[in-house]
Design a protein around this motif. Structure first.
Motif, PDB file in Angstrom:
ATOM      1  N   ILE A  75       0.837  -1.207   0.000  1.00 42.09           N
ATOM      2  CA  ILE A  75       0.000   0.000   0.000  1.00 42.09           C
ATOM      3  C   ILE A  75       0.867   1.250   0.000  1.00 42.09           C
ATOM      4  CG2 ILE A  75      -1.601   1.335   1.424  1.00 42.09           C
ATOM      5  CD1 ILE A  75      -2.873  -1.370   2.221  1.00 42.09           C
ATOM      6  N   ARG A 121       2.400   1.723  -3.508  1.00 40.97           N
ATOM      7  CA  ARG A 121       1.421   2.207  -4.491  1.00 40.97           C
ATOM      8  C   ARG A 121       1.068   3.669  -4.267  1.00 40.97           C
ATOM      9  NH1 ARG A 121      -3.113  -1.601  -6.645  1.00 40.97           N
ATOM     10  NH2 ARG A 121      -3.489   0.442  -7.468  1.00 40.97           N
ATOM     11  N   ARG A 122       0.866   4.050  -3.000  1.00 45.64           N
ATOM     12  CA  ARG A 122       0.566   5.452  -2.704  1.00 45.64           C
ATOM     13  C   ARG A 122       1.716   6.358  -3.137  1.00 45.64           C
ATOM     14  NH1 ARG A 122      -1.624   5.411   3.450  1.00 45.64           N
ATOM     15  NH2 ARG A 122      -3.672   4.531   3.071  1.00 45.64           N
ATOM     16  N   LYS A 127       1.876   6.619  -6.964  1.00 46.20           N
ATOM     17  CA  LYS A 127       0.835   7.504  -7.487  1.00 46.20           C
ATOM     18  C   LYS A 127       1.125   8.961  -7.156  1.00 46.20           C
ATOM     19  CE  LYS A 127      -2.836   4.106  -7.574  1.00 46.20           C
ATOM     20  NZ  LYS A 127      -4.151   3.709  -7.069  1.00 46.20           N
ATOM     21  N   ASP A 128       1.673   9.193  -5.977  1.00 44.41           N
ATOM     22  CA  ASP A 128       2.007  10.558  -5.601  1.00 44.41           C
ATOM     23  C   ASP A 128       3.191  11.080  -6.409  1.00 44.41           C
ATOM     24  OD1 ASP A 128       1.220  12.699  -3.761  1.00 44.41           O
ATOM     25  OD2 ASP A 128       3.300  12.533  -3.093  1.00 44.41           O
ATOM     26  N   GLU A 162       6.088   5.551   6.026  1.00 45.40           N
ATOM     27  CA  GLU A 162       4.783   6.210   6.032  1.00 45.40           C
ATOM     28  C   GLU A 162       4.901   7.658   6.519  1.00 45.40           C
ATOM     29  OE1 GLU A 162       2.583   3.486   8.463  1.00 45.40           O
ATOM     30  OE2 GLU A 162       1.932   2.298   6.736  1.00 45.40           O
ATOM     31  N   TYR A 201       6.383   9.592   3.679  1.00 49.09           N
ATOM     32  CA  TYR A 201       5.370   9.783   2.629  1.00 49.09           C
ATOM     33  C   TYR A 201       4.407  10.904   3.023  1.00 49.09           C
ATOM     34  CZ  TYR A 201       1.091   9.142   0.035  1.00 49.09           C
ATOM     35  OH  TYR A 201      -0.033   9.374  -0.705  1.00 49.09           O
ATOM     36  N   ARG A 229       3.971  14.286   0.826  1.00 54.66           N
ATOM     37  CA  ARG A 229       2.801  14.082  -0.031  1.00 54.66           C
ATOM     38  C   ARG A 229       2.437  15.375  -0.747  1.00 54.66           C
ATOM     39  NH1 ARG A 229      -2.011  11.577   3.115  1.00 54.66           N
ATOM     40  NH2 ARG A 229      -2.549  13.733   3.430  1.00 54.66           N
TER      41      ARG A 229
END
Length: 119
Positions: free
Chosen positions: A22, A25-26, A29-30, A72, A75, A79
């Motif tokens: 996850i 993928r995040r 995409k970011d 995380e 990220y 973001r």
């Protein structure tokens, strides 16, 4: 190892794999949100993949949990503040552009054929 501890270990590793998937993928995409051109995205995506691949063979569950939490946090820190949202997806500019009619209003789709009905 007992069967219960083995099952617990397997479940923990499965949860860690899912969190890493996850997170990747995040982040991927970011990365697309930050890239102005596709060739820049491909370069950034390769660098992101290398950052994940470096730690691929770590086996200690506690170390993996710390690395996931650090990833995380990083990220969330980097973001994109205004990510691209597909127009018809929730949050997009076309989402619910044509809302459903209020109750009590009926929509008739027979397009004038009611005059040609046989008795």
């Amino acid at each position: 190892m007992s069967l219960a501890s083995t099952a617990g270990y397997v479940a923990r590793r499965a949860a860690q794999r899912e969190r890493v998937r996850i997170l990747y993928r995040r982040a991927l995409k970011d990365t697309l949100n930050w890239a102005v051109h596709r060739h820049l995205f491909y370069q950034d995506a390769s660098e992101l993949r290398e950052r994940f691949e470096v730690h691929k063979h770590v086996e200690d569950p506690d170390t993996i949990d710390r690395m996931i939490e650090d990833g995380e946090a990083q990220y969330n820190k980097w973001r994109h503040p205004d990510p691209y949202i597909v127009p018809w997806a929730p949050g997009g500019s076309k989402f619910t552009r044509n809302p459903t009619p209020p109750s009590g209003i009926e929509i008739v789709y027979n397009f004038g054929r009611e005059d040609h009905l046989e008795n």
